[in-house]
Scaffold this motif. Structure first.
Motif, PDB file in Angstrom:
ATOM      1  N   LEU A   1       1.952  30.105  -0.120  1.00 36.03           N
ATOM      2  CA  LEU A   1       2.300  30.694   1.186  1.00 36.03           C
ATOM      3  C   LEU A   1       2.052  32.197   1.178  1.00 36.03           C
ATOM      4  CD1 LEU A   1       5.501  28.842   2.429  1.00 36.03           C
ATOM      5  CD2 LEU A   1       3.265  28.993   3.550  1.00 36.03           C
ATOM      6  N   ILE A   2       2.410  32.846   0.066  1.00 38.50           N
ATOM      7  CA  ILE A   2       2.186  34.301  -0.040  1.00 38.50           C
ATOM      8  C   ILE A   2       0.676  34.580  -0.017  1.00 38.50           C
ATOM      9  CG2 ILE A   2       2.437  36.331  -1.560  1.00 38.50           C
ATOM     10  CD1 ILE A   2       5.099  34.982  -2.525  1.00 38.50           C
TER      11      ILE A   2
ATOM     12  N   ASN B   1       1.879  25.516  -6.203  1.00 37.40           N
ATOM     13  CA  ASN B   1       3.215  26.074  -6.063  1.00 37.40           C
ATOM     14  C   ASN B   1       3.326  26.566  -4.616  1.00 37.40           C
ATOM     15  OD1 ASN B   1       5.111  28.200  -5.775  1.00 37.40           O
ATOM     16  ND2 ASN B   1       5.197  28.417  -7.996  1.00 37.40           N
ATOM     17  N   ALA B   2       4.183  25.918  -3.824  1.00 31.68           N
ATOM     18  CA  ALA B   2       4.231  26.182  -2.380  1.00 31.68           C
ATOM     19  C   ALA B   2       4.543  27.645  -2.076  1.00 31.68           C
ATOM     20  CB  ALA B   2       5.259  25.270  -1.725  1.00 31.68           C
ATOM     21  N   ASP B   3       5.484  28.236  -2.825  1.00 31.20           N
ATOM     22  CA  ASP B   3       5.872  29.629  -2.534  1.00 31.20           C
ATOM     23  C   ASP B   3       4.695  30.574  -2.749  1.00 31.20           C
ATOM     24  OD1 ASP B   3       8.354  28.766  -1.947  1.00 31.20           O
ATOM     25  OD2 ASP B   3       9.153  29.096  -3.984  1.00 31.20           O
ATOM     26  N   LYS B   4       4.019  30.403  -3.879  1.00 33.56           N
ATOM     27  CA  LYS B   4       2.894  31.296  -4.186  1.00 33.56           C
ATOM     28  C   LYS B   4       1.755  31.082  -3.175  1.00 33.56           C
ATOM     29  CE  LYS B   4      -0.318  32.739  -7.773  1.00 33.56           C
ATOM     30  NZ  LYS B   4      -1.399  32.837  -6.828  1.00 33.56           N
TER      31      LYS B   4
ATOM     32  N   GLU C   1       5.621  22.460   2.927  1.00 36.17           N
ATOM     33  CA  GLU C   1       6.411  21.576   2.038  1.00 36.17           C
ATOM     34  C   GLU C   1       6.160  20.109   2.409  1.00 36.17           C
ATOM     35  OE1 GLU C   1       7.647  24.375   3.197  1.00 36.17           O
ATOM     36  OE2 GLU C   1       8.151  25.425   1.323  1.00 36.17           O
TER      37      GLU C   1
END
Ligand code: UDP
Length: 454
Positions: free
Chosen positions: A157-158, A152-155, A190
């Motif tokens: 990155l965090i 999951n790209a968002d997770k 991404e």
């Protein structure tokens, strides 16, 4: 092999970049020696020349591809994705014509394409011929790409912003840490996820060939074999199996004369491969540290590899002074010959997979300074799995440079690494000899083609 089989053709599709061209041409030579004829279908960008070394190969070019300025404006990831968008139809046309020229469809044994040239899968599918993916990176990097393709790209990155998480082991990929995963400096997360999803998608491919050896990466290879659901053939290191000089840049051989004048195992050879860039500040700190270490050094600085500089002209006077004392600089070296030279005591590398294989294939221990992508995976393995390298992490400071050079070339620690590197070299040489795992794997692949198992 009978007369009919001798004529069977294998089509190769390289990514137009040195680190990809070199191993696929070596693969071509290895397959040619097994009695296949080889056709290389390439883009107009960065073409391999049909020199005397490849006089038996046929070279075809697909028209209308991208240029150097596209690479600069798009960045490497977008460039590759664009190449895949625009080449599918032209490749199909070119492949269709090649097919018409054959006596029978069966004269083409298969298409082997670099995993990043995934547009190539459509043509053999349409003409119902086998296609095979060739991975020019390690099996472990392939595994990492499969994992990254699903994150999951968002997770992610965090997670990557938290220093504690960055330094912790990534679940299921021990000994790799979050920060060792092959994210890229050449594009967004991404984009890299998109590219990896395409590259690891086996589509209609019948098999995957990997430029690695079971001795190096048995668990990653077994994992790939389980997860990919097509046979995986580890047939490397290809540079030990086949000689295929395919340098896209002119090699400066004067460095061999310079090496001839140095004492055995004293020289640090420095190269960051064919794509990576390096900031002036880091170069200067490196030069200071190298100079303070009192070791001679041979340094490849590629034209265009220092931002906003043609070559080294933007560096301060101090740099030339430090280099003139105990260094030698070239724009491009005959790397394999350099690594084989008795004066070379260590390789400061960005840890591209070819450089990694070439270094351990010559028993040369490494200073690992990865910059992007799979280089980080290779560096981690060099340091903590094969234990033939030491990783230089964090800011480039002259003190740490001096220390790491001494650890590798002067200290007992370096001597132990060299012993392990020589042991690896022997194991790798054995793997490509008759009866060795890579040699048998290549034979199995050839057998599968001949018996039309694909
Ligand atoms: N290379 C060379 N001369 C040089 C620097 C590099 O011939 O001065 C070759 C090297 O032997 C290797 C390739 O360029 O085969 C670089 O591939 P690698 O996978 O190490 O790195 P990349 O260029 O893909 O980042």
């Amino acid at each position: 092999m009978d007369e009919k089989q001798v004529k069977r053709k294998i089509v190769l599709v390289p990514v137009p970049a040195q680190g990809h061209v070199t191993p696929i041409m070596q693969l071509g030579k290895a397959l040619h020696s097994k009695g296949f004829s080889i056709t290389v279908i390439q883009t107009q960008y960065n073409r391999v020349s049909s020199s005397k070394d490849f006089s038996d190969f046929q070279f075809l070019t697909i028209p209308g591809t991208l240029t150097d300025s596209d690479l600069k404006s798009l960045g490497a990831l977008q460039f590759l994705m664009k190449l895949n968008q625009i080449c599918e139809e032209t490749f199909k046309h070119c492949f269709g014509q090649l097919l018409q020229e054959q006596g029978s469809r069966d004269d083409i044994a298969c298409v082997i394409y670099d995993e990043y040239m995934y547009f190539s899968a459509a043509a053999p599918k349409e003409f119902q011929l086998p296609s095979v993916i060739f991975s020019t990176t390690s099996a472990t990097a392939f595994v990492c790409r499969s994992v990254l393709a699903k994150v999951n790209a968002d997770k992610f990155l965090i997670d990557m912003k938290d220093p504690q998480v960055r330094d912790s082991l990534f679940p299921g990929l021990d000994p790799l840490r979050y920060k060792d995963l092959p994210t890229s400096a050449f594009g967004t997360l991404e984009d890299i996820i998109k590219l990896y999803s395409e590259a690891v998608n086996t589509r209609t491919a019948s098999a995957v060939i990997i430029n690695s050896a079971s001795y190096l990466e048995s668990s990653s290879l077994s994992r790939l074999q389980r997860e990919l659901q097509v046979p995986v053939f580890p047939i490397g290191p290809l540079h030990l199996a086949a000689c295929a000089p395919s340098s896209l840049l002119e090699e400066d051989r004067s460095c061999i004369e310079w090496l001839n004048k140095q004492k055995p195992k004293t020289v640090i050879y420095i190269s960051l491969g064919s794509i990576c860039l390096m900031e002036s500040r880091d170069i200067l700190e490196m030069a200071r540290g190298l100079s303070n270490s009192n070791q001679p050094f041979l340094w490849v600085i590629r034209p265009g590899s220092i931002p906003a500089s043609e070559w080294t002209e933007s560096l301060p006077e101090e740099f030339s002074k430090l280099v003139s004392e105990r260094g030698y600089i070239v724009k491009w070296a005959p790397q394999m010959e350099v690594l084989r030279h008795p004066a070379v005591g260590g390789f400061w590398s960005h840890c591209g997979w070819n450089s990694t294989l070439e270094s351990i294939g010559e028993g040369v221990p490494m200073i690992c300074r990865p910059i992007t992508g799979d280089q980080k995976v290779n560096a981690r393995y060099l340091e903590s799995v094969w234990r033939v390298g030491v990783q230089l992490e964090g800011e480039m400071e002259k003190e740490t440079v001096e220390r790491v050079v001494k650890r590798l070339v002067v200290d007992e620690e370096g001597a132990d690494m060299r012993k392990r590197a020589i042991d690896l070299k022997e194991k790798l040489e054995a793997s490509v000899r008759s009866g060795g795992s890579s040699c048998s794997s290549l034979d199995d692949f050839v057998n599968s083609l001949q018996t039309k198992n694909f």
